[in-house]
Design an enzyme around this catalytic site. Structure first.
Site, PDB file in Angstrom:
ATOM      1  N   SER A   1      86.182 151.730  38.930  1.00 51.21           N
ATOM      2  CA  SER A   1      85.050 151.698  38.010  1.00 51.21           C
ATOM      3  C   SER A   1      84.031 150.642  38.432  1.00 51.21           C
ATOM      4  CB  SER A   1      85.556 151.463  36.582  1.00 51.21           C
ATOM      5  OG  SER A   1      84.510 151.522  35.653  1.00 51.21           O
TER       6      SER A   1
ATOM      7  N   ASP B   1      77.597 153.005  35.913  1.00 53.60           N
ATOM      8  CA  ASP B   1      78.583 152.129  36.536  1.00 53.60           C
ATOM      9  C   ASP B   1      79.175 152.822  37.767  1.00 53.60           C
ATOM     10  OD1 ASP B   1      80.152 154.027  35.238  1.00 53.60           O
ATOM     11  OD2 ASP B   1      81.593 152.586  34.465  1.00 53.60           O
TER      12      ASP B   1
ATOM     13  N   ASP C   1      81.885 154.437  38.719  1.00 54.96           N
ATOM     14  CA  ASP C   1      82.433 155.801  38.685  1.00 54.96           C
ATOM     15  C   ASP C   1      81.610 156.722  37.794  1.00 54.96           C
ATOM     16  OD1 ASP C   1      83.301 154.422  36.411  1.00 54.96           O
ATOM     17  OD2 ASP C   1      85.169 155.539  36.262  1.00 54.96           O
TER      18      ASP C   1
ATOM     19  N   ASP D   1      80.985 157.066  34.697  1.00 54.71           N
ATOM     20  CA  ASP D   1      81.395 157.603  33.396  1.00 54.71           C
ATOM     21  C   ASP D   1      80.701 156.871  32.254  1.00 54.71           C
ATOM     22  OD1 ASP D   1      82.798 155.211  33.600  1.00 54.71           O
ATOM     23  OD2 ASP D   1      84.713 156.040  32.921  1.00 54.71           O
TER      24      ASP D   1
END
Length: 458
Positions: free
Chosen positions: A107, A248, A250, A252
């Protein structure tokens, strides 16, 4: 059977919601292979026959994803590789293919980290109490071998299907033209934004850091930290963009910056999307975590919806989404969950809602969001402490005479007069105490923060 490992080693990497650690020190191919084997064993007991696997742009992600797949295949389950993906793209794959999934990403964490986010079929969560504890114990003891046939691996590209699905959930056909500055932070937003937004003629995208680079050469892909929004804020002002979006690592989570370059509170975004969803389904349940502004449940109640308050953390939100049939859920950290997206979180879907709301009105995003910003907030403030419980109790005692109520749903939330409140939560993984404060005015917030931190850090 795989090689046994110490409980201390495994506990440091398999956390409450996912697997995460430093590559080469805490996470390597053999460890990940064992996690994959244990995950496959667990999913096989629940009737699964295949696992879908995606990964982000970090240098270590492809090899770790391959090692995990090897563990799954050795346990007799098939593997579907989707390659480069955002985490919400992996959730789409899990939902649309109706199979468990694993996403390789750390992440927003720095480049030396990597990890695994796992889910059941239909993107249902795998957390500490819903599978990770079982995986942890098996990896510690050694994962039993499977005596059946090895599974088979296939590859499929689902990016276009993911983009089409999201655009089908939010209608942007009639919106006015918008210029959007987007900071992908060299993360997976650079992969998904062109696919989802780049084909829409109403939108002009001004890209920033779209090159996939897991070394994060420009700034950390963590928009929750204000210093990582500075470049986007400058771009919005210089380009004259109507809105700025930051994703961010990743992708999500999505953060919003208005036309002046000022950050928009994720709580305000939660309120806006909740209003849109309630207009489609009056009386629906809306989830919000306990750090989210009180403006959210107040608005939901005013609109005839049912607000439900939860602990912080995606596994808790997703469980509550499933249990209540909630149409939408939001967190202060810019995670947004949608029933139409299998109850999972998608920063891209939240962005589509914001763009639709902005494009339907002939006024700037700052004016649009002002009606949702009822209170002032501190944001999350971390303090390193030796004894979080002791410091928390000291704060609670200091506010004794002024306290309206105290609850311990997640840490300690203290309600004060005139709608002011604060929450103190200990980190699950670090010696940190996290403070969030909300009140009527910035001055009152600042005074409360100063008073509380003087006790916490004494």
């Amino acid at each position: 059977m795989t090689v046994a490992r110490s409980a201390e080693f495994v506990n440091a990497v398999i956390k409450a919601y996912d697997v995460r650690g430093v590559v080469g020190e805490q996470i390597d191919a053999q460890f990940v292979r064992d996690v994959g084997a244990s995950f496959a064993r667990l999913m096989r007991t629940e009737g699964a026959t295949r696992v879908v696997i995606g990964h982000d742009m970090r240098d270590s992600s492809p090899s770790l994803a391959a090692a995990f797949a090897d563990g799954v295949l050795d346990q007799g389950l098939d593997v579907v590789h989707i390659g480069l993906a955002s985490t919400d793209q992996l959730y789409f794959a899990s939902g649309s293919l109706d199979c468990p999934g694993a996403m390789f990403t750390a992440s927003h964490n720095p480049a030396r980290y990597n990890g695994i986010k796992m889910c059941r079929a239909k993107a249902l969560p795998v957390g500490q109490d819903t599978g990770l504890a079982t995986i942890k114990s098996e990896v510690v003891a050694g994962v039993p071998a499977y005596d059946g046939a090895r599974g088979a691996a296939t590859e499929v590209d689902l990016l276009a299907d993911y983009a089409t699905y999201l655009r089908g959930l939010v209608d942007l056909d009639e919106i006015r033209p918008l210029t959007i500055a987007v900071d992908a932070g060299n993360g997976m937003g650079g992969h998904t934004v062109p696919a989802v937004l780049g084909t829409l003629p109403q939108l002009k995208i001004v890209p920033l850091y779209f090159e996939l680079d897991g070394s994060f050469p420009n700034h950390e892909a963590n928009p929750l930290d204000p210093k990582n929004l500075v470049d986007l804020q400058d771009l919005v002002r210089k380009s004259g963009a109507d809105i700025g979006l930051a994703f961010d690592g990743d992708a999500d989570r999505c953060f919003v910056v208005d036309e002046n370059g000022d950050p928009v509170s994720p709580s305000a975004i939660t309120a806006l999307v909740a209003e849109r969803e309630l207009a489609k389904e009056p009386g629906a349940v809306i989830i919000h975590n306990l750090i989210t502004s009180h403006a959210v449940p107040e608005l939901v109640t005013e609109l005839g919806g049912t607000p439900v308050r939860t602990r912080v953390g995606h596994s808790f939100i997703k469980q509550e989404m499933a249990a209540t049939g909630a149409v939408f859920g939001g967190e202060h950290s810019a995670h947004y969950y949608f029933r139409a997206f299998w109850g999972a979180d998608s920063g891209m879907l939240a962005a589509l809602h914001v763009l639709a709301a902005l494009g339907e009105k002939d006024r700037p995003i700052s004016e649009l969001m002002s009606s949702y910003a009822t209170y002032a907030a501190s944001g999350e403030i971390n303090s390193t402490v030796a004894d979080a419980k002791d410091r928390t109790m000291a704060v609670v005692e200091a506010f004794g005479d002024r306290t309206v109520s105290v609850d311990r749903l997640d840490g300690v939330t203290v309600q004060l007069p005139d709608h002011a409140w604060f929450n103190l939560r200990a980190s699950n993984t670090e010696p940190l105490l996290r403070l969030n404060v909300e009140a009527r005015s910035p001055e009152e917030v600042d005074a409360l923060v100063t008073e509380i931190l003087s006790i916490v850090r004494s």
